[in-house]
Design a protein around this motif. Sequence first.
Motif: not given
Length: 373
Positions: A205-211
């Motif tokens: 995925l291209h969005g930096r994110q914390e799951l």
Amino acid sequence: MLDAQRNFVDQLVSFVEAKSVDVVLIAGDVYDRALPGLDVVKLLDEALVRITQAGASVVLTSGNHDSAIRLGFASRLLERGGVHLRTRIEDLDVPVILPAGVDSDGNTANVAIYGIPFLEPRLVAERLEAPNANHFEVTLAAVERIKRDVERRRLAGPVHPVVLAHTFASGGITSESERDLSIGGLGAVPLDLFEDFSYTALGHLHGRQELVPHVRYSGSPLAYSFSEAKHHKGAWLLEIGADGVTGVQEVLWEAPRTLAVLRGKLEDLLGSAEHAWAEAAYCQITLTDAQRPAQAMERLRTRFPDTLVLAFDPEGAEARSKTSYSSRLAEAEDDLGVCCGFLDHVRGRSAGEAEEAALREALEAVRLEEAEL
């Protein structure tokens, strides 16, 4: 986008030097296609040399855009230079071991970094002994193989496992520029597959994110579609000590160009001061004029020279679309009305005075020719 990619590499190398980073993790999609251009291959070569010269090792997995075989070429040789490629199933349970110091119980601890490349279920299910050829089953089989190796190593002392995985994890937010991993959205894998690891660094995925705190996407370093206009591109700086993960900090990359998504009538966009910030941006513009303006792209580029995408969403288009073309054709009073109506239908703008005059002249010429026959 090579210049923008070089700019990112410069920032990455500077950050590695400034923070004394020990290892850089790259979770796949190194290239955008299986047969990358020569300039792109050269840029990766330069980046890996510069990162290792700055004092960091590199652990790199292959993604769904990459050719695992090509990317994994000379992996054993590259390992001697501090670049560890994990593109093969055979290397799933072969970690990169880094010392983590002595823990609170006086034991020498290690960090074990494992890489899970993109796993195409139909190609790897049998080799992984997965009961079904789907993303969940093959990822589960890969994870179980890694967990067995972790348990074996823990017999000799504390081990903190870090996993790179190129996959679509449940809860991740997508953008338009990613390639689907499977038809029908069945490619997502549950987060609890990674719950036994100290940290999981995800790619795809291209969005930096914390799951969850120990499972994160770094995202792409650059925006590759206008759906990413609001992304804050960056990475995660992970700190691991002898007792495990002690901190995760966000890292932001400076974009060489901003992305602008603009919408409105042509004259408003050209004249409004509120859009001045977009004059130096890459632009996606949607015009809402009731009639499609002539030479719209040329006029927009006088103010927004880097307009890359132009779309039209005319006001009242919904009501207009309810009237079929055949119905409007039937309302035409003469041949000129038919011609002008066709122009209006295919381009969303009625004929101008000059166009109407040209059509009238052409029709008159045809009428005179027919009269002479």
